[in-house]
Motif scaffolding. Structure first.
Motif, PDB file in Angstrom:
ATOM      1  N   SER A 127       0.842  -1.195   0.000  1.00 52.44           N
ATOM      2  CA  SER A 127       0.000   0.000   0.000  1.00 52.44           C
ATOM      3  C   SER A 127       0.876   1.243   0.000  1.00 52.44           C
ATOM      4  O   SER A 127       1.966   1.247   0.580  1.00 52.44           O
ATOM      5  N   ARG A 128       0.360   2.303  -0.649  1.00 48.52           N
ATOM      6  CA  ARG A 128       1.060   3.585  -0.650  1.00 48.52           C
ATOM      7  C   ARG A 128       0.506   4.533   0.406  1.00 48.52           C
ATOM      8  O   ARG A 128       0.805   5.720   0.396  1.00 48.52           O
ATOM      9  N   SER A 129      -0.291   3.993   1.288  1.00 49.35           N
ATOM     10  CA  SER A 129      -0.885   4.813   2.347  1.00 49.35           C
ATOM     11  C   SER A 129       0.203   5.480   3.177  1.00 49.35           C
ATOM     12  O   SER A 129       1.169   4.841   3.591  1.00 49.35           O
ATOM     13  N   ARG A 130       0.036   6.786   3.412  1.00 49.69           N
ATOM     14  CA  ARG A 130       1.029   7.492   4.210  1.00 49.69           C
ATOM     15  C   ARG A 130       0.952   7.122   5.683  1.00 49.69           C
ATOM     16  O   ARG A 130       1.854   7.430   6.445  1.00 49.69           O
ATOM     17  N   TYR A 131      -0.149   6.472   6.062  1.00 55.57           N
ATOM     18  CA  TYR A 131      -0.292   6.047   7.449  1.00 55.57           C
ATOM     19  C   TYR A 131       0.268   4.649   7.680  1.00 55.57           C
ATOM     20  O   TYR A 131       0.872   4.382   8.714  1.00 55.57           O
ATOM     21  N   PHE A 132       0.061   3.740   6.714  1.00 58.00           N
ATOM     22  CA  PHE A 132       0.419   2.353   6.952  1.00 58.00           C
ATOM     23  C   PHE A 132       1.421   1.788   5.943  1.00 58.00           C
ATOM     24  O   PHE A 132       1.805   0.629   6.054  1.00 58.00           O
ATOM     25  N   GLY A 133       1.814   2.588   4.967  1.00 59.98           N
ATOM     26  CA  GLY A 133       2.738   2.088   3.952  1.00 59.98           C
ATOM     27  C   GLY A 133       4.027   1.563   4.547  1.00 59.98           C
ATOM     28  O   GLY A 133       4.479   0.452   4.247  1.00 59.98           O
ATOM     29  N   ARG A 134       4.644   2.344   5.414  1.00 62.62           N
ATOM     30  CA  ARG A 134       5.912   1.929   6.021  1.00 62.62           C
ATOM     31  C   ARG A 134       5.702   0.772   7.000  1.00 62.62           C
ATOM     32  O   ARG A 134       6.548  -0.120   7.122  1.00 62.62           O
ATOM     33  N   TYR A 135       4.560   0.781   7.702  1.00 59.75           N
ATOM     34  CA  TYR A 135       4.241  -0.313   8.628  1.00 59.75           C
ATOM     35  C   TYR A 135       4.102  -1.632   7.869  1.00 59.75           C
ATOM     36  O   TYR A 135       4.639  -2.667   8.293  1.00 59.75           O
ATOM     37  N   ILE A 136       3.368  -1.604   6.732  1.00 64.94           N
ATOM     38  CA  ILE A 136       3.194  -2.811   5.930  1.00 64.94           C
ATOM     39  C   ILE A 136       4.536  -3.302   5.399  1.00 64.94           C
ATOM     40  O   ILE A 136       4.838  -4.506   5.435  1.00 64.94           O
ATOM     41  N   TRP A 137       5.342  -2.358   4.931  1.00 66.77           N
ATOM     42  CA  TRP A 137       6.663  -2.731   4.420  1.00 66.77           C
ATOM     43  C   TRP A 137       7.503  -3.380   5.525  1.00 66.77           C
ATOM     44  O   TRP A 137       8.159  -4.407   5.315  1.00 66.77           O
TER      45      TRP A 137
END
Length: 434
Positions: free
Chosen positions: A182-192
């Motif tokens: 996801s490219r979500s600014r809230y969860f993108g880094r969390y998912i990665w």
């Protein structure tokens, strides 16, 4: 969704309560203001009536003379301007355009006749406009807050509730389906980060399995190596006891010592073998009650995408809503190992899982088509480090089915394998008594 509706309802009720309270307070303050002004007007008009002598000039002078005094006496309740208007002597009619910010009171002479009027004027009040403006701003703030709550609920809280279950699954199951990118600014880094952690744990799990295999091979080699001198020692002991040595007392003493050491070595070998077998479990069993369809949903959720990517038809069927008492995640690990084997050794024409309620327990069936084992090899499939004749060109360690067997055994169940000749399918069935 229910939580969002609850928050929405509470927020709406609070807003309505605040808005209603604000308007009631403002209305009461306005009414109090009007009452105070009316009191001031009545008192001033009584003073003018008492001082009036029939001449308009004297009334105007009286008003001009006492205006400052009235302002000091009544303060903000005093009129901003006061003017006297004589009555029309012919018709006795008085015409005046009085707005809501002005008041007109009659002045009577000593005979009780109307001889004039006094107009009390207040500057334009902006209180109603301010009230409307504040109410409008409150409604705007309410709509804005609802929009913010909706955005937070659907863009942040809803996906977060889904993601919050992932760490527990990762801790319990290790090798599970990754989170969608996801490219979500809230969860993108969390998912990665979680996907990276999943890769690290998966690699670590494979490394542990490899080391565990090497460990068991080493222990098994040592155990078998010890058994060879054991056999020689026992033969030597028998030779001594049969009289091959002339000194009977010495030979019996030597025989007893050899026998004692042989028993110690044998006990050590058995202990090493037991430790080797017990080290393959790797997970603690936690028995709890859960609906069987939750296990089906977990299997379906974790493997549907994988099978779709490999273009393998995949179906999970659960024909019961009964409650099962076992370890859901341990069962999932066992089924997932069977599914991994089905992918590895099957021909890709389809894999099917069926969970059913039996008379005194539950059965979980995993079927696939592929290169079938010979019938005479079926009894050996659950042995550690045993690999069938169909696995010559397939990577593996021979531990998977052994771990399935030990896991199901720890749950108080059993696992069986069979070949269905009519459909040329390989079927593994896990049975758990309940």
């Amino acid at each position: 969704m229910k939580r969002f509706l609850s928050v929405f309802l509470i927020f709406t009720l609070v807003f309505v309560a605040v808005a209603t309270g604000f308007n009631i307070i403002c209305r009461r303050l306005s009414e109090k203001r009007v009452t105070s002004c009316n009191v001031a007007v009545n008192r001033i008009n009584s003073e003018i009536t008492a001082a009036y002598d029939g001449k308009a000039e004297s009334c105007e002078e009286f008003i001009s003379k006492h205006m400052q005094g009235w302002e000091k006496t009544y303060g903000k309740d005093a009129p901003d301007s006061i003017s006297f208007i004589a009555a029309d002597e012919k018709s006795g009619v008085f015409r005046s355009a009085a707005g809501k910010n002005s008041a007109v009171c009659a002045v009577y002479d000593s005979k009780g006749d109307v001889c004039g009027f006094v107009e009390y004027t207040y500057n334009e009040r902006v209180f109603p406009e301010i009230l409307w403006l504040v109410n409008g701003l409150m409604v705007l703030c309410y709509l804005l807050m609802i929009a913010v709550l909706s955005y937070v609920s659907f863009a942040i809280l809803k996906p977060f509730r889904k993601f919050s279950e992932y760490p527990e699954k990762l801790a319990r199951l290790r090798d599970i389906q990754k989170l969608p990118e996801s490219r979500s600014r809230y969860f993108g880094r969390y998912i990665w980060g979680m996907n990276m952690l999943s890769d690290v744990l998966a690699a670590g799990g494979k490394r542990i399995n490899t080391l565990e295999g090497e460990h068991q091979k080493l222990v098994t080699s040592i155990a078998h190596g010890v058994k060879t001198p054991l056999a020689n020692i026992k033969l030597y002991t028998d030779a001594v006891r049969t009289g091959l040595y002339s000194d009977k007392g010495m030979t019996e003493d030597i025989a007893d010592k050899i026998d004692f050491n042989a028993e110690k070595i044998e006990a050590m070998a058995e202990e090493l073998m037991a430790a080797s077998n017990s080290s393959l479990g790797g997970y603690d069993i936690e028995i709890e009650r859960f609906p069987v369809n939750e296990l089906a949903d977990l299997i379906r959720e974790e493997f549907s995408d994988r099978m779709a990517l490999k273009r393998i038809p995949f179906n999970v069927e659960c024909t019961t809503q009964a409650i099962m008492e076992s370890d859901k995640y341990a069962l999932f690990r066992a089924v997932s190992q069977l599914l991994e084997n089905a992918v590895k050794y099957g021909d890709g024409s389809g894999i099917y899982v069926n969970i059913m309620r039996q008379d005194d327990g539950f059965s979980i069936s995993v079927k696939d088509r592929g290169v079938l084992l010979p019938e005479n090899e079926i009894p050996y499939v659950f042995r550690s480090y045993w690999r069938g004749s169909n696995a010559a060109d397939v990577e593996g360690s021979g531990i998977g089915l052994y771990v399935v067997h030990e896991t199901v055994k720890a749950l108080g169940g059993s696992v069986h394998a069979r070949i269905i000749d009519e459909t040329s399918e390989m079927e593994f069935v896990i049975y758990i008594e309940n």
